[in-house]
Design a protein around this motif. Structure first.
Motif, PDB file in Angstrom:
ATOM      1  N   ASP A 277     -33.560  78.813  43.566  1.00  0.00           N
ATOM      2  CA  ASP A 277     -32.667  77.359  43.682  1.00  0.00           C
ATOM      3  C   ASP A 277     -32.029  78.207  44.582  1.00  0.00           C
ATOM      4  O   ASP A 277     -31.146  77.096  46.171  1.00  0.00           O
ATOM      5  CB  ASP A 277     -32.331  77.525  42.635  1.00  0.00           C
ATOM      6  CG  ASP A 277     -33.283  77.337  40.882  1.00  0.00           C
ATOM      7  OD1 ASP A 277     -33.474  76.835  41.248  1.00  0.00           O
ATOM      8  OD2 ASP A 277     -32.023  77.712  39.788  1.00  0.00           O
TER       9      ASP A 277
ATOM     10  N   LYS B 177     -32.554  79.373  33.852  1.00  0.00           N
ATOM     11  CA  LYS B 177     -31.344  80.245  34.606  1.00  0.00           C
ATOM     12  C   LYS B 177     -31.123  79.707  36.125  1.00  0.00           C
ATOM     13  O   LYS B 177     -32.350  79.201  36.829  1.00  0.00           O
ATOM     14  CB  LYS B 177     -31.852  81.925  33.996  1.00  0.00           C
ATOM     15  CG  LYS B 177     -31.674  82.565  33.244  1.00  0.00           C
ATOM     16  CD  LYS B 177     -31.724  83.696  33.357  1.00  0.00           C
ATOM     17  CE  LYS B 177     -31.015  84.072  31.522  1.00  0.00           C
ATOM     18  NZ  LYS B 177     -31.192  86.160  31.878  1.00  0.00           N
ATOM     19  N   PHE B 178     -30.173  79.903  36.810  1.00  0.00           N
ATOM     20  CA  PHE B 178     -30.304  79.631  38.050  1.00  0.00           C
ATOM     21  C   PHE B 178     -30.899  80.582  38.696  1.00  0.00           C
ATOM     22  O   PHE B 178     -30.247  81.478  38.663  1.00  0.00           O
ATOM     23  CB  PHE B 178     -28.844  79.288  38.425  1.00  0.00           C
ATOM     24  CG  PHE B 178     -28.213  78.995  39.353  1.00  0.00           C
ATOM     25  CD1 PHE B 178     -28.314  77.281  39.589  1.00  0.00           C
ATOM     26  CD2 PHE B 178     -28.297  79.869  40.825  1.00  0.00           C
ATOM     27  CE1 PHE B 178     -27.981  77.265  41.677  1.00  0.00           C
ATOM     28  CE2 PHE B 178     -28.235  79.215  41.845  1.00  0.00           C
ATOM     29  CZ  PHE B 178     -27.451  78.018  41.898  1.00  0.00           C
TER      30      PHE B 178
ATOM     31  N   GLN C 197     -26.377  83.663  32.433  1.00  0.00           N
ATOM     32  CA  GLN C 197     -27.296  82.372  33.206  1.00  0.00           C
ATOM     33  C   GLN C 197     -27.533  82.704  34.600  1.00  0.00           C
ATOM     34  O   GLN C 197     -27.871  81.023  35.229  1.00  0.00           O
ATOM     35  CB  GLN C 197     -26.184  81.269  33.357  1.00  0.00           C
ATOM     36  CG  GLN C 197     -25.077  81.031  32.208  1.00  0.00           C
ATOM     37  CD  GLN C 197     -24.361  80.483  32.708  1.00  0.00           C
ATOM     38  OE1 GLN C 197     -22.327  80.975  32.051  1.00  0.00           O
ATOM     39  NE2 GLN C 197     -24.187  78.812  32.836  1.00  0.00           N
ATOM     40  N   ILE C 198     -27.590  83.304  35.043  1.00  0.00           N
ATOM     41  CA  ILE C 198     -28.545  83.598  36.683  1.00  0.00           C
ATOM     42  C   ILE C 198     -30.077  84.291  36.466  1.00  0.00           C
ATOM     43  O   ILE C 198     -29.647  85.490  35.428  1.00  0.00           O
ATOM     44  CB  ILE C 198     -27.394  83.957  37.353  1.00  0.00           C
ATOM     45  CG1 ILE C 198     -26.785  85.426  36.833  1.00  0.00           C
ATOM     46  CG2 ILE C 198     -26.784  83.166  37.942  1.00  0.00           C
ATOM     47  CD1 ILE C 198     -26.295  85.944  38.110  1.00  0.00           C
TER      48      ILE C 198
ATOM     49  N   GLN D 107     -27.326  70.274  37.104  1.00  0.00           N
ATOM     50  CA  GLN D 107     -28.659  71.015  36.556  1.00  0.00           C
ATOM     51  C   GLN D 107     -28.813  69.768  35.230  1.00  0.00           C
ATOM     52  O   GLN D 107     -28.675  68.839  35.229  1.00  0.00           O
ATOM     53  CB  GLN D 107     -27.650  71.646  35.300  1.00  0.00           C
ATOM     54  CG  GLN D 107     -26.775  72.741  36.236  1.00  0.00           C
ATOM     55  CD  GLN D 107     -28.110  74.321  36.314  1.00  0.00           C
ATOM     56  OE1 GLN D 107     -28.645  73.972  35.885  1.00  0.00           O
ATOM     57  NE2 GLN D 107     -27.554  75.182  36.992  1.00  0.00           N
TER      58      GLN D 107
ATOM     59  N   LEU E 203     -20.095  86.875  39.986  1.00  0.00           N
ATOM     60  CA  LEU E 203     -21.185  86.651  39.165  1.00  0.00           C
ATOM     61  C   LEU E 203     -20.761  87.102  37.518  1.00  0.00           C
ATOM     62  O   LEU E 203     -21.913  86.655  37.205  1.00  0.00           O
ATOM     63  CB  LEU E 203     -22.253  86.705  39.417  1.00  0.00           C
ATOM     64  CG  LEU E 203     -22.779  85.798  40.737  1.00  0.00           C
ATOM     65  CD1 LEU E 203     -23.722  85.949  41.764  1.00  0.00           C
ATOM     66  CD2 LEU E 203     -21.787  84.424  40.725  1.00  0.00           C
TER      67      LEU E 203
ATOM     68  N   LEU F 206     -21.808  85.282  34.058  1.00  0.00           N
ATOM     69  CA  LEU F 206     -22.051  84.260  34.110  1.00  0.00           C
ATOM     70  C   LEU F 206     -23.407  85.195  34.355  1.00  0.00           C
ATOM     71  O   LEU F 206     -24.853  84.184  34.236  1.00  0.00           O
ATOM     72  CB  LEU F 206     -22.174  83.003  34.999  1.00  0.00           C
ATOM     73  CG  LEU F 206     -20.858  82.623  35.068  1.00  0.00           C
ATOM     74  CD1 LEU F 206     -21.319  81.396  37.119  1.00  0.00           C
ATOM     75  CD2 LEU F 206     -20.621  81.698  33.670  1.00  0.00           C
TER      76      LEU F 206
ATOM     77  N   VAL G   1     -23.987  77.817  39.799  1.00  0.00           N
ATOM     78  CA  VAL G   1     -24.358  78.019  38.303  1.00  0.00           C
ATOM     79  C   VAL G   1     -23.662  77.255  37.379  1.00  0.00           C
ATOM     80  O   VAL G   1     -23.994  77.174  36.354  1.00  0.00           O
ATOM     81  CB  VAL G   1     -23.971  79.086  38.186  1.00  0.00           C
ATOM     82  CG1 VAL G   1     -24.516  80.273  36.643  1.00  0.00           C
ATOM     83  CG2 VAL G   1     -25.426  80.178  39.582  1.00  0.00           C
ATOM     84  N   SER G   2     -22.365  77.029  37.460  1.00  0.00           N
ATOM     85  CA  SER G   2     -21.298  76.808  36.528  1.00  0.00           C
ATOM     86  C   SER G   2     -21.596  75.265  35.923  1.00  0.00           C
ATOM     87  O   SER G   2     -21.325  74.780  35.826  1.00  0.00           O
ATOM     88  CB  SER G   2     -19.947  76.995  36.337  1.00  0.00           C
ATOM     89  OG  SER G   2     -19.547  77.763  36.644  1.00  0.00           O
TER      90      SER G   2
ATOM     91  N   ILE H  73     -31.471  82.653  41.981  1.00  0.00           N
ATOM     92  CA  ILE H  73     -30.929  83.358  43.330  1.00  0.00           C
ATOM     93  C   ILE H  73     -31.832  84.615  43.862  1.00  0.00           C
ATOM     94  O   ILE H  73     -32.038  85.436  43.424  1.00  0.00           O
ATOM     95  CB  ILE H  73     -29.368  83.978  43.119  1.00  0.00           C
ATOM     96  CG1 ILE H  73     -27.991  83.051  42.436  1.00  0.00           C
ATOM     97  CG2 ILE H  73     -29.118  84.486  44.232  1.00  0.00           C
ATOM     98  CD1 ILE H  73     -27.216  84.429  41.927  1.00  0.00           C
TER      99      ILE H  73
END
Length: 376
Positions: free
Chosen positions: A111, A3-4, A60-61, A372, A54, A57, A164-165, A6
């Motif tokens: 990240d 996962k990204f 993914q985070i 990524q 977000l 998504l 993120v994408s 933050i």
């Protein structure tokens, strides 16, 4: 795919002085006076406006932040889950901003560090932030002279979505500025530059685009080589991978190159050519010599490790870690992947997982993008 991650830091006092004509909110006394005059904190709501971008998504985070108004409250407003790693004081102080940011960088290993405030907050972040840590400011303060902030909270959210994408996201160094609030209240603008932070910017061709908006391979490779060579450190082994992009760096160094092999450079000199995995492990793991790996992407496939550079073994990569890897590639080569991630296949799934996630790719002189990495 990892996962990204933050990291979120909110200065809940940012912007308090604006609505009550105090020209800023720096300092506990000014913030207290602003609240006495009826000012209300707007920073948490402004951060929520960014985070709302977000929602689609969310799988993914991962968001790590501070308790309450330091970040968790904004995540709650945006209906996004978060991990709280710091409690802070009430009312919050500049030390809370610094401590939370430090923990997010050093312990959580985020990240992207996202922070909300004004120029004073940017200064606090700059005080604890390593040069290569990507950050992004959400504007919430009275004074926004620094170039590290998005133009609006929603714009900040859009930039994070882009990252993120997996879209190519250029990073650039931007100025941290602040003005003397006391002088400003007397009608004098006295701005001072305090340093730079690494921030994502809109995708643009700066150094790399030549000749009518198309990349010139020769000029792009020269730009990439200049960036890598400028940042080479003394007494460090530079393990130069295979491929024409790395070969261009060796050419600029005026050193022989093994196009389909791995060479080693130290202090601007070629110390070994076409080396084996065992040689590299001896120098780096057994002898504990500091080292950096310079590697490019296989065009069309996107492989970083495991295709044509098995000399860069899983043991070597595990020892050095992701921070010791410098990926170089033209934006044209990256765009040919059509949004697919870079690939690692070292033969060790734990190493592959550790390498997965976001990495910066050098695409020109002082020009990098986020990409990524995935372990298929």
């Amino acid at each position: 795919m990892n996962k990204f991650h933050i990291g979120l830091v909110v200065n809940p006092l940012a912007g308090l002085g604006g609505s009550v004509a105090l020209k800023g909110s720096d300092g506990a006394e000014t913030a207290a006076l602003a609240q006495q005059l009826g000012a209300e904190a707007k920073a948490p709501q402004r951060v929520a406006q960014a985070l709302e971008q977000l929602k689609e998504l969310s799988a993914q985070i991962k968001i790590s932040t501070g308790a309450g108004l330091l970040g968790a409250a904004s995540c709650e407003l945006a209906d996004l889950p978060c991990e709280v790693i710091y409690q802070g004081q009430t009312p919050s102080t500049a030390e809370d901003t610094k401590t939370l940011a430090q923990r997010l960088i050093d312990e959580a290993g985020v990240d992207l560090l996202v922070f909300a405030g004004g120029d004073g907050t940017a200064r606090d972040i700059y005080a604890v932030c390593p040069e290569q840590q990507p950050v992004l400011g959400i504007p919430a303060g009275v004074k926004i002279h620094s170039g590290v902030y998005a133009v609006s909270p929603r714009a900040a959210g859009k930039v994070i979505v882009q990252m993120v994408s997996g879209e190519l996201t250029t990073v650039t160094h931007a100025d941290v500025m602040d003005i003397d609030e006391a002088a400003f209240r007397q009608g004098t603008v006295r701005a001072k530059r305090f340093g730079e932070l690494l921030v994502p910017a809109e995708l643009r061709y700066v150094q790399a685009v030549k000749m009518g908006g198309k990349e010139s391979d020769e000029l792009v490779l020269a730009d990439i080589a200049a960036e890598v060579i400028e940042n080479m450190e003394d007494d460090v082994l530079y393990i130069m991978g295979s491929g024409s992009t790395v070969a261009a760096i060796m050419e600029d160094l005026q050193l022989p190159n093994t196009l389909l092999g791995v060479d080693v450079v130290k202090n601007g000199e070629l110390i070994a050519q076409d080396v084996t995995a065992r040689q590299l492990e001896q120098w780096v793991i057994t002898e504990q010599q500091p080292a950096v790996i310079v590697v490019t992407v296989i065009g069309g496939q996107g492989h970083l490790f495991g295709r044509g550079n098995q000399q860069l073994s899983a043991q070597l990569l595990a020892h050095l870690g992701k921070d010791a890897i410098r990926v170089v590639a033209s934006k044209r080569k990256l765009q040919q992947l059509a949004g697919r991630p870079l690939l690692v296949d070292t033969g060790d799934h734990q190493v592959d997982d550790a390498l997965s996630g976001v990495i910066r790719v050098i695409t020109g002189y002082h020009d990098e993008v986020f990409v990524q990495i995935a372990a298929p």
